[in-house]
Write a protein that holds these residues in place. Structure first.
Motif, PDB file in Angstrom:
ATOM      1  N   GLU A 121       0.850  -1.183   0.000  1.00 27.68           N
ATOM      2  CA  GLU A 121       0.000   0.000   0.000  1.00 27.68           C
ATOM      3  C   GLU A 121       0.891   1.240   0.000  1.00 27.68           C
ATOM      4  OE1 GLU A 121      -3.525   2.053   2.670  1.00 27.68           O
ATOM      5  OE2 GLU A 121      -3.008  -0.034   3.002  1.00 27.68           O
ATOM      6  N   ASP A 122       0.602   2.186  -0.918  1.00 29.82           N
ATOM      7  CA  ASP A 122       1.388   3.411  -0.947  1.00 29.82           C
ATOM      8  C   ASP A 122       0.798   4.446   0.015  1.00 29.82           C
ATOM      9  OD1 ASP A 122      -0.763   4.628  -2.239  1.00 29.82           O
ATOM     10  OD2 ASP A 122       0.193   4.679  -4.201  1.00 29.82           O
ATOM     11  N   ASP A 123       1.362   5.643   0.039  1.00 24.94           N
ATOM     12  CA  ASP A 123       0.963   6.683   0.983  1.00 24.94           C
ATOM     13  C   ASP A 123      -0.471   7.165   0.799  1.00 24.94           C
ATOM     14  OD1 ASP A 123       3.460   6.527   2.080  1.00 24.94           O
ATOM     15  OD2 ASP A 123       4.262   8.235   0.969  1.00 24.94           O
ATOM     16  N   VAL A 124      -1.044   6.964  -0.387  1.00 27.62           N
ATOM     17  CA  VAL A 124      -2.423   7.403  -0.618  1.00 27.62           C
ATOM     18  C   VAL A 124      -3.416   6.247  -0.568  1.00 27.62           C
ATOM     19  CG1 VAL A 124      -1.787   9.485  -1.901  1.00 27.62           C
ATOM     20  CG2 VAL A 124      -2.143   7.343  -3.132  1.00 27.62           C
ATOM     21  N   GLY A 125      -2.955   5.086  -0.154  1.00 27.35           N
ATOM     22  CA  GLY A 125      -3.854   3.949   0.016  1.00 27.35           C
ATOM     23  C   GLY A 125      -4.033   3.061  -1.200  1.00 27.35           C
ATOM     24  N   LYS A 126      -3.289   3.325  -2.269  1.00 27.25           N
ATOM     25  CA  LYS A 126      -3.387   2.490  -3.466  1.00 27.25           C
ATOM     26  C   LYS A 126      -2.592   1.201  -3.241  1.00 27.25           C
ATOM     27  CE  LYS A 126      -2.496   2.217  -8.352  1.00 27.25           C
ATOM     28  NZ  LYS A 126      -1.535   2.559  -9.369  1.00 27.25           N
TER      29      LYS A 126
END
Length: 146
Positions: A121-126
């Motif tokens: 999961e990246d910082d924006v929730g993707k």
């Protein structure tokens, strides 16, 4: 211009609902060969999809070209490997990719046997996931950075 080494395998991914003809695949392969690359196709190689039929037609009409193409089979996946998070250095005991007519399993270069593994999961929730592939042809491996 990108500095990609000659002989590098370049794969065209053909989706299950796409209808790439034998002529299209032949043109793709010939264009890459002229430039010094190795052509390949990543596809569902199950006989019920168009890729198997069209690639097989190419093996009958233009075997000298199609025999040089690498195949990356995306089926069958092995259910117990789908969604894994601990795949380090494991692979299935049996080599079972589907092979298009005119080829044998041992001629398949890569087999995708697991999907949607190691979710990140990246910082924006993707969420990004990875597929598990077993490489059986040394032409697929690049041993230097470009």
């Amino acid at each position: 211009e990108l500095g990609i080494p000659e002989g590098t395998a370049i794969f065209l991914e053909i989706g299950e609902t796409e209808n790439a003809s034998r002529d299209f695949m032949r043109g793709f392969a010939k264009a890459l060969m002229v430039e010094g690359f190795t052509p390949g196709f990543k596809a569902n190689t199950d006989a019920k999809f168009a890729f198997d039929r069209e690639f097989s037609r190419g093996m009958q009409s233009d075997k000298d070209i199609f025999k040089l193409c690498l195949i990356w089979a995306v089926v069958p996946t092995v259910k117990e490997y789908n969604g894994m998070t601990t795949t380090h250095l494991i692979h299935p005991d049996n080599w079972m990719p589907y092979a298009p007519s005119g080829l044998t399993r041992k001629e398949i270069a890569v087999w995708q046997y697991g999907r949607d593994c190691h979710p990140i999961e990246d910082d924006v929730g993707k969420i990004t996931t990875f597929n598990l592939n077993l490489v059986r042809n040394a032409q697929v491996i690049i041993d230097k950075m470009f």
